[in-house]
Design a protein around this motif. Structure first.
Motif, mmCIF file in Angstrom:
data_model
loop_
_atom_site.group_PDB
_atom_site.id
_atom_site.type_symbol
_atom_site.label_atom_id
_atom_site.label_comp_id
_atom_site.label_asym_id
_atom_site.label_seq_id
_atom_site.Cartn_x
_atom_site.Cartn_y
_atom_site.Cartn_z
ATOM 1 N N GLY A 1 -35.760 19.884 -11.231
ATOM 2 C CA GLY A 1 -35.323 18.927 -12.268
ATOM 3 C C GLY A 1 -34.518 17.774 -11.709
ATOM 4 O O GLY A 1 -33.684 17.197 -12.390
ATOM 5 N N ILE B 1 -36.371 12.208 -13.057
ATOM 6 C CA ILE B 1 -36.820 11.889 -14.410
ATOM 7 C C ILE B 1 -38.308 11.626 -14.328
ATOM 8 O O ILE B 1 -38.779 10.937 -13.414
ATOM 9 C CB ILE B 1 -36.053 10.669 -14.939
ATOM 10 N N PRO C 1 -37.905 22.112 -16.478
ATOM 11 C CA PRO C 1 -37.819 22.415 -15.046
ATOM 12 C C PRO C 1 -36.961 23.628 -14.736
ATOM 13 O O PRO C 1 -37.081 24.211 -13.677
ATOM 14 C CB PRO C 1 -37.201 21.143 -14.455
ATOM 15 N N LYS C 2 -36.097 23.982 -15.678
ATOM 16 C CA LYS C 2 -35.200 25.123 -15.471
ATOM 17 C C LYS C 2 -35.120 25.897 -16.771
ATOM 18 O O LYS C 2 -35.457 25.365 -17.832
ATOM 19 C CB LYS C 2 -33.791 24.637 -15.126
ATOM 20 N N GLN D 1 -38.337 15.876 -27.435
ATOM 21 C CA GLN D 1 -37.120 15.080 -27.574
ATOM 22 C C GLN D 1 -35.933 15.720 -26.867
ATOM 23 O O GLN D 1 -34.808 15.244 -26.989
ATOM 24 C CB GLN D 1 -36.796 14.856 -29.057
ATOM 25 N N PRO E 1 -33.666 16.420 -23.646
ATOM 26 C CA PRO E 1 -33.455 15.802 -22.330
ATOM 27 C C PRO E 1 -34.139 16.580 -21.201
ATOM 28 O O PRO E 1 -34.661 15.983 -20.266
ATOM 29 C CB PRO E 1 -31.934 15.816 -22.173
ATOM 30 N N GLU E 2 -34.155 17.904 -21.309
ATOM 31 C CA GLU E 2 -34.765 18.724 -20.253
ATOM 32 C C GLU E 2 -36.215 18.335 -20.022
ATOM 33 O O GLU E 2 -36.696 18.309 -18.886
ATOM 34 C CB GLU E 2 -34.727 20.220 -20.622
ATOM 35 N N GLN F 1 -37.549 15.566 -20.229
ATOM 36 C CA GLN F 1 -37.696 14.276 -19.550
ATOM 37 C C GLN F 1 -37.625 14.411 -18.030
ATOM 38 O O GLN F 1 -37.831 13.435 -17.313
ATOM 39 C CB GLN F 1 -36.589 13.307 -20.008
ATOM 40 N N THR F 2 -37.291 15.600 -17.548
ATOM 41 C CA THR F 2 -37.119 15.752 -16.099
ATOM 42 C C THR F 2 -38.186 16.659 -15.512
ATOM 43 O O THR F 2 -38.858 17.405 -16.219
ATOM 44 C CB THR F 2 -35.736 16.354 -15.765
ATOM 45 N N SER G 1 -28.358 14.843 -28.488
ATOM 46 C CA SER G 1 -28.122 16.189 -27.985
ATOM 47 C C SER G 1 -26.893 16.138 -27.100
ATOM 48 O O SER G 1 -26.545 15.102 -26.551
ATOM 49 C CB SER G 1 -29.320 16.690 -27.187
ATOM 50 N N GLN H 1 -25.476 17.660 -23.790
ATOM 51 C CA GLN H 1 -25.858 18.440 -22.628
ATOM 52 C C GLN H 1 -24.774 18.298 -21.583
ATOM 53 O O GLN H 1 -24.432 17.198 -21.185
ATOM 54 C CB GLN H 1 -27.182 17.906 -22.055
ATOM 55 N N PHE I 1 -29.962 17.956 -11.642
ATOM 56 C CA PHE I 1 -30.506 18.163 -12.979
ATOM 57 C C PHE I 1 -29.418 17.928 -14.029
ATOM 58 O O PHE I 1 -29.621 17.227 -15.025
ATOM 59 C CB PHE I 1 -31.064 19.585 -13.068
ATOM 60 N N HIS J 1 -28.684 14.376 -14.644
ATOM 61 C CA HIS J 1 -29.714 13.751 -15.490
ATOM 62 C C HIS J 1 -29.497 14.101 -16.963
ATOM 63 O O HIS J 1 -29.687 13.267 -17.849
ATOM 64 C CB HIS J 1 -31.114 14.209 -15.080
ATOM 65 N N MET J 2 -29.130 15.372 -17.209
ATOM 66 C CA MET J 2 -28.902 15.793 -18.599
ATOM 67 C C MET J 2 -27.779 14.975 -19.227
ATOM 68 O O MET J 2 -27.886 14.494 -20.351
ATOM 69 C CB MET J 2 -28.537 17.288 -18.649
ATOM 70 N N LEU K 1 -29.013 11.375 -19.770
ATOM 71 C CA LEU K 1 -29.921 11.244 -20.915
ATOM 72 C C LEU K 1 -29.162 11.348 -22.233
ATOM 73 O O LEU K 1 -29.391 10.575 -23.161
ATOM 74 C CB LEU K 1 -31.011 12.316 -20.831
ATOM 75 N N ILE L 1 -28.979 8.349 -24.967
ATOM 76 C CA ILE L 1 -29.466 8.542 -26.332
ATOM 77 C C ILE L 1 -28.373 8.154 -27.339
ATOM 78 O O ILE L 1 -28.620 7.413 -28.295
ATOM 79 C CB ILE L 1 -29.944 10.003 -26.531
#
Lengths: 537, 520
Positions: free
Chosen positions: A346, A349, A473-474, A530, A532-533, A535-536, B205, B207, B214, B217-218, B221, B225
């Protein structure tokens, strides 16, 4: 440098073959990085087959069919046949060119949509980003350029660069066709060094970029003088071909800089550029440059100093000792301990193509209408990816897409306030709404095929677990899973879903039973798309 | 309150823009006094990037070098008779497609800074763009020049933004990409806007960052958003409330369309300080000029788009009474070589001119014309005379009134400040026509402003009042001779917001509204 917060060091920097557990987690990581949207079944098969057999499969290149005519504006090639070796009409050839370009962009999407278990489509995207030529003004030349990429994508990089240097599309893209003895045009000579082979090092003096000098750009342009293309947009010649015109060629000896050992390239006509490339390929900086780029594309945007000191030299050495075999360096990378390190899941993006096709391919959703409708569906998908910032065949500039080179954001550049809205809307559109509409036909994600292919579709807990393997990814949190399960079951007890699904299986072909299942799965997918996960990768 | 809830509240609250209410309040006092600035929220900078490396020598043409230019670029040089003249500058001319900018220059609303570049020019698009975007020569630099300045003023971005004090995007990048100039340490300060009237709310969301790539990135994002929703609703409210009055915009010119959107956002009260636009296609290795008419072709089309769009925008700002608040600049990663190539084009070069626009410019030309030799030297470019980083520094100092001491640390070289965009005195000029009226300039102001007024030989007391009429400072209290007076006014202790300067004289009371802003 930007301090990336709290990034843990990868546990393993070893390029030795991975020997740890081989579960759906590792297999799905491998397939997601090497393909656009592996299915649950493909992931399970890879678990069964093991790492070596899976990678051997990934390194095979299946044959594909050429693009086909599907619009009446094509003047020469008949409907349903290919136009790639068809002349253009005499007179106004633009309508034919336009329809060929539509057919070509549909083909680009179709080959990704129908990819088999092979790295070839991802690898082709890598090289399209690397040799960043855009659609030229003859669709046949554009097709040939993409075919050249496909032919060498896993092959001998030296041969690849040699052929690319005189590829008609490339000759036009970087103005080599107007690079003549009397007035050299440096465009290709500069990018050949800076972007395509050896890469630009730090500027250590005026005109000196560590790996080459301005002098080499100037002399390189002279070496490459004399090339033109015959048959572009021709009404008599079936395929545009590169042609060498000795009278446009600079016949002086070309003196390279100290970075190339002060080598002199003697005048040697149509093969002189190959002599030059042979000298360029003697420089170890070339392998390092290409391997870093491969690493950024397949493993992680962040080239840590540890990676530069340990991983990259191993890759570069493999590249050199295997005579610049691309598959050798890729195979070693995909089999390495480092590649499977859990901290590297992950890390990227999804690019727009990965985003869209990870929605579509995962359910084996393929447009299955008449030819014209199918290809029109694909051109619509092409517009989706364009609206997200990635038009296949048309990188934004000669360096490719900024997400692959622009520090510090890299793949984060695929996400901003405009793109994220568009990403969400597309996901919603092809699950909850009508999907793509062409000629009264609708193409959306085949939710039933997706759920039917999971390990235990009647068990809602298992359905959500499997979907997470496919789309994330995870592993995701327990609360998130419960939320998704509640969407699937519509908040009812688990057994209600089991009953619903079993009724649907026992009454196949009856929409009364299949629609409720389909709608629940579509709701879950819309939610996943939708997250975020998702998106990766 | 959790960030997420907070963001939701903001997006609801943002529909009503408080300063509009303030304007209504002011109307009770006297409408005319406050007609200068509707939303008075500080200055705005427009940055237009000419992507690919603009050929400066065919854009701003040094007429005293024309004979040698003919030797160097005979196949692309613009015929002398077609070159557009510039008032008071007989040795400089513009490309014939730039009639819009010509008229702006002649009206004192356009400036030219010549031979802008940096030492030891790099001819890679990518490296040179990085240098222009970061404002640093250090190849490992990753923050943008504006991003660093924003980071100083708005710590902990993006995590803590938007918030109740800063509801609007700090910078907007028109189109679908963000600008590297606004890259801060943790995030990019520019919010990308394709169509400001679009409203679309995303599922939010929360996160957490688990410490991995990772996780980062969470977090990224989730932040994007939330920001997309919060900033998006502010942008939409402003663009909807705002106006565009000029009829000069060409709907088929994408830059004109984007500038028109910007005029609406500014006039609608958006407090964004920087807007960034891109025009790509300046990498004119071939077909820079048409083979049948050198005054036409790709480069001419690009320059026309730029020139027409900026002209329309300036017209709009004038009609909207916003001219004093908005200035603009162009840049390109490099100029092109002096000699042309055989493909009717030019290859990557070095320094080039850049444009400034706005009311505060005057018929400005900074720097001498480049010197062109009478022989072609392989790969020769134009030598840099003005460091682009000093242009940036001067914009920060003169336009945004950032203190010099805060500017120097943003750069690695010893900064030289130039005088352009200095103390937008156009308001002064306009008011000189009616010298009887008191003015405050600059307005809005950050740390320092000046109050200018006429008096008889009489007692004068100047006070700054807040919107409730409470006195927050007394600037002057004493007797003056009959004259025009300019009294400097230190604002460092005054908090940001709108105020009224009242000048109490025996001959009558004058009141001027002004805005105190935080330095960018």
């Amino acid at each position: 440098m930007i301090p990336e917060q709290n990034v843990e060091t990868p546990v393993s920097l070893s390029m030795s073959p991975y020997s740890g557990a081989w579960t759906s987690s590792e297999a799905s990581h491998l397939l997601k990085r090497t393909m656009f949207g592996p299915t649950f079944q493909q992931i399970q098969d890879s678990v069964t087959n093991g790492i070596d057999a899976t990678i051997a499969n990934l390194l095979t290149v299946p044959l594909i069919n050429p693009p086909l005519t599907y619009e009446s504006t094509e003047a020469i090639a008949a409907f349903g046949t290919t136009w790639v070796t068809s002349v253009y009409p005499t007179g106004d050839s633009q309508p034919t060119e336009n329809t060929r370009n539509s057919s070509l962009s549909a083909w680009m999407m179709q080959k990704i949509n129908t990819e088999s278990l092979s790295i070839i489509e991802k690898m082709s995207l890598f090289w399209q980003n690397h040799f960043s030529a855009e659609y030229t003004f003859d669709a046949r030349a554009t097709y040939n350029y993409h075919t050249l990429i496909r032919t060498h994508a896993l092959g001998d990089f030296k041969q690849f660069v040699k052929e690319m240097s005189v590829d008609p599309s490339m000759l036009f893209f970087l103005n080599s066709v107007s690079n003549q003895v009397f007035s050299p045009n440096e465009n290709f000579a500069r990018e050949l060094l800076e972007l395509y082979t050896i890469g630009k090092g730090p500027q250590v003096a005026s005109g000196d970029y560590t790996n080459y000098k301005e002098q080499d750009v100037l002399e390189g342009a002279k070496i490459l003088t004399g090339w033109t293309v015959d048959g572009m947009r021709s009404d008599t010649i079936a395929t545009p071909v590169a042609a060498f015109n000795p009278s446009y060629h600079d016949t002086s000896s070309k003196q390279l800089s100290s970075h190339f050992g002060d080598a002199v390239i003697a005048s040697n006509g149509a093969t002189e550029y190959q002599d030059y490339l042979d000298v360029i390929f003697q420089q170890p900086a070339l392998a390092t440059f290409i391997c870093k780029k491969l690493y950024r594309f397949f493993v992680n945007y962040d080239l840590t100093s540890d990676v530069e000191l340990t991983v990259i030299p191993v890759m570069a050495n493999t590249f050199i000792t295997n005579s610049y075999s691309i598959s050798a360096v890729i195979e070693e990378l995909l089999k390495s301990e480092h590649f499977y390190d859990v901290s590297l899941r992950g890390t990227m993006i999804k690019n727009p193509l990965e985003l869209i096709f990870s929605m579509i391919n995962t359910s084996n959703s393929v447009p299955n209408f008449d030819l014209a409708t199918n290809l029109e569906m694909y051109t619509n998908i092409y517009y989706f990816t364009s609206s997200l910032g990635q038009s296949y065949g048309a990188p934004p500039n000669v360096g490719g897409w900024p997400a692959y080179y622009q520090a510090p954001s890299y793949s984060k550049l695929w996400i901003n306030s405009t793109y994220i809205k568009q990403r969400f809307m597309i996901g919603y559109y092809i699950t909850m709404l009508t999907g793509i509409q062409v000629n009264g036909n609708f193409f959306k994600i085949n939710a039933l095929t997706l759920v039917d292919g999971l390990s235990s579709p009647s068990n809602p807990v298992s359905v959500i677990d499997d979907l997470c393997i496919v789309f994330c990814p995870k592993a995701i949190g327990a609360i998130q899973k419960l939320t998704l399960k509640a969407i699937l079951t519509n908040g009812l007890p688990d057994f209600e879903w089991t009953t619903q699904y079993t009724d649907y299986i026992n009454n196949s072909g009856t929409t009364t039973y299949s629609d409720p299942v389909r709608i629940r799965v579509e709701n879950v997918l819309a939610s996943i798309f939708q997250m975020p996960e998702f998106q990766t990768v | 309150m959790k960030r997420r809830d907070f963001v939701k509240n903001i997006s609801l609250a943002s529909v009503a823009t408080p300063f509009i209410l303030n304007d209504l309040k002011f109307q009770a006092i006297g409408k005319e006094l406050f007609s200068t600035v509707k939303s008075a929220e500080g200055k705005v900078l427009i940055i237009i990037r000419l992507g690919g490396g603009n050929d400066g020598l065919n854009t701003v043409i040094p007429l005293d070098q024309y004979a040698n230019l003919t030797i160097q670029r005979s196949n692309i040089i613009i015929p002398e008779s077609n070159i557009l003249s510039l008032a008071s500058n007989p040795t400089l001319g513009l490309h014939p497609s730039m009639t819009g900018m010509q008229s702006m220059f002649n009206n004192g609303k356009m400036g030219i800074i010549q031979n802008v570049g940096y030492p030891v020019q790099n001819r890679s698009h990518f490296r040179s763009s990085d240098i222009w975007h970061t404002g640093l020569m250090d190849p490992s630099a990753s923050t943008g020049w504006l991003g660093r300045d924003f980071d100083n003023s708005y710590p902990n971005f993006p995590a803590d933004y938007p918030n109740t004090t800063y509801t609007d995007p700090f910078a907007i990048s028109m189109g679908s990409e963000v600008s590297s100039t606004c890259q801060g340490v943790m995030g990019n300060f520019s919010h990308s806007v394709e169509d400001p009237t679009d409203s679309f709310n995303l599922t939010e969301s929360t996160q957490a960052n688990d410490g991995t790539y990772f996780g980062s990135h969470m977090q990224y994002l989730s932040t994007i958003i939330s920001q997309t929703n919060a900033y998006g609703s502010k942008v939409q409210a402003s663009a909807t409330a705002g106006q565009s009055l000029s009829t000069l915009y060409d709907a088929n010119n994408p830059i004109a369309v984007q500038l028109r959107y910007i005029a609406k956002m500014i006039s609608g009260g958006l407090k964004t300080k920087v807007y960034i636009l891109n025009i790509n296609g300046f990498d004119t290795h071939d077909s820079q000029v048409s083979s049948t008419n050198v005054t036409l072709g790709n480069h001419a089309d690009l320059l026309k788009k730029l020139s027409d769009a900026v002209r329309a925008f300036q017209d709009d700002l004038s009609l909207l009474n916003l001219e004093d608040r908005v200035a603009g600049m162009t840049y390109s990663e490099f100029g092109r070589q002096i000699a042309s190539n055989a493909s009717l084009g030019t290859d990557h070069g070095d320094a080039a001119p850049l444009f400034l626009f706005g009311t505060c410019i005057g018929q400005l030309v900074v720097g001498p014309n480049p010197i062109i030799g009478n022989q072609i030297v392989d790969q020769e470019g134009i030598n840099m005379q003005i460091d682009f980083r000093d242009v940036y520094a001067s914009v920060l100092k003169n336009w945004f009134e950032v203190p010099e001491a805060e500017i120097q640390p943003l750069f690695e070289h010893q900064v030289t400040f130039y005088g352009f965009l200095n103390g937008c005195s156009v308001g002064l000029d306009e008011n000189s026509k009616d010298i009887s009226k008191a003015i405050v300039f600059p307005n809005p102001a950050a740390n320092q402003t000046t109050i200018r007024f006429n008096s008889q030989s009489e007692w004068v007391k100047i006070e700054i009042l807040d919107l409730t009429g409470k006195s927050v400072a007394t600037v002057f209290d004493g007797n003056l001779d009959k004259d025009t007076h300019s009294i400097p006014c230190d604002l460092t202790g005054v908090s940001s917001g709108q105020y009224i300067v009242t000048i109490n004289k025996k001959s009558g009371v004058e009141m001027v509204k002004f805005m105190k802003v935080k330095a960018i």
